[in-house]
Write a protein that holds these residues in place. Structure first.
Motif: not given
Length: 433
Positions: A184-202
């Motif tokens: 869902s959109q909420a799931c995506l937002e959490v996933g983007m935050a998770l990987y955005g903290g360690v990967i240069d481009k999500v």
């Protein structure tokens, strides 16, 4: 959702990585480097012991990085009940094929079912294992919701395919863009935050299915093009042409051409396997994936092609494969790494053994032939010297590691079969395969 996103962005969230192999361990170290507390889960007690001792079991990962992580914030365990203490659960487990070349999701499903009793509200679950479109929604979601949780509200579910290129110094876990798709959109937002903290481009996509399909397209693109160039190699050989010269010339075109190189087959945990996940799933829709299956046929036939070239070359020297001493150079699936998964060198070794050859191998990255589920050889790597090489009837270059002394090998081989195009100039003892 907002609480979990805030916790991730403040780096107070605990990250759980399930499966500490070629994908999971680098990812765990990446989160650790950024200051996240990390818990690594694996059923292999040997891996756990090595990490606790500050050792690395993957050649391109330095032991010093493991020691730094364990001293900082990285703990490991075989106890899945510890999953209740983490905020993010990232699954990095194998997705092989069974003997019928159909998807084997047993590792993913068994791992998920082992974790389900310890799930709690406010966690994110991310699957990184390559699979067919629909796996995350159809297989993981019902298991998670069997606990009474609502995905998208209580627990957040994403698919983010692993992208690793072991041995390539140009790219790292940090710099390789990461695709993320949420249920869902909420799931995506959490996933983007998770990987955005360690990967240069999500890179966000519209759904878990889109993310699953993205990974398959990446690897099918490579499999089909490798199949094409392998077939072109056979045609060029029949015509007395050097396919590598032709590829070099074609690559001078500044547009519309990407150079792929032929070899003795395809290996690794992705390209030989992933296309068949889509082939299998496509049948559900009444579709026949002809390009994928044809490329698979060509690529899986390459060890047989190399075997024929070896047999003919030995026959021309009044020898048979049976009883000949054969040395295989390089048994990892690509150069300069120790990864043996689906290595075409091993399939070729089995064909040589079945035909009665007396086999040895030399690989500076694989000192002892490892325990594998389907392949068994009781062999150790042979040190290369002129005297050693002179003792073999045939030397076969299957993986072109940089650490080989190629001039010395050619000079001392009675017969050298090159499956990688390492030698461009003809020689009386050289056969290109």
């Amino acid at each position: 959702m907002k609480n979990l996103v805030s916790k991730i962005k403040s780096k107070n969230s605990v990250i759980g990585i399930v499966g500490l192999g070629y994908v999971g361990l680098p990812l765990a170290l990446r989160f650790s480097e950024e200051g996240f507390p990390v818990v690594g889960f694996d059923i292999d007690e040997a891996k756990i012991k090595k990490i606790r001792a500050g050792e690395s079991y993957i050649e391109h990962i330095h032991a010093s990085d493991v020691r730094a992580a364990t001293a900082r914030n990285f703990t490991v365990t075989t106890d899945f009940s510890e999953a209740s203490k983490v905020d993010a659960i990232i699954l990095c487990v194998p997705t092989p094929l069974n003997k019928y070349r159909e998807p084997d999701l047993s590792f993913v499903l068994n791992t998920t079912e082992s974790l389900v009793p310890y799930l709690r509200q406010g966690q994110i679950v991310s699957l990184e294992s390559t699979t067919y479109p629909g796996t995350t929604d159809e297989e993981l979601k019902p298991r998670i919701e069997s606990r009474g949780f609502k995905v998208g509200e209580d627990i957040f579910l994403v698919f983010s395919p692993e992208r690793e290129d072991p041995g390539n110094p140009k790219f790292s876990t940090k710099t390789i863009p990461k695709v993320v798709g949420g249920y869902s959109q909420a799931c995506l937002e959490v996933g983007m935050a998770l990987y955005g903290g360690v990967i240069d481009k999500v890179v966000p996509v519209s759904s878990t299915r889109a993310a699953e399909m993205t990974k398959l397209l990446e690897n099918i693109h490579r499999a089909v093009n490798i199949g094409l160039v392998n077939e072109m190699k056979i045609v060029a050989d029949k015509m007395g042409l050097d396919i590598h010269e032709i590829i070099d010339a074609a690559a001078t075109k500044p547009f519309g051409f990407v150079a792929y190189r032929p070899g003795p087959g395809i290996g690794g945990h992705c390209i030989p396997i992933d296309p068949f996940y889509l082939t299998w799933k496509a049948r559900e829709y009444g579709l026949h994936t002809r390009f994928i299956e044809l490329a698979g046929e060509v690529n899986t036939a390459m060890p047989k092609y190399v075997m024929k070239k070896i047999a003919v070359a030995l026959n021309e020297r009044e020898k048979s494969v049976k009883g000949s001493k054969v040395l295989v150079l390089g048994i990892s699936y690509k150069k300069n790494i120790d990864d043996m998964r689906e290595s075409p060198s091993v399939f070729l070794m089995e064909k040589l053994r079945d035909d009665g050859a007396k086999l040895d191998y030399s690989d500076p990255h694989v000192p002892v032939f490892p325990k594998m589920r389907e392949h068994r050889f009781d062999l150790k790597s042979v040190a290369l010297t002129p005297e050693v090489i002179q003792g073999y009837d045939c030397v076969v270059l299957t993986t072109d590691h940089d650490r080989f002394d190629y001039d010395m090998i050619l000079k001392n081989s009675k017969l050298l079969v090159d499956t990688r195009g390492k030698y461009r100039q003809p020689a009386p003892n050289l056969v290109k395969a």
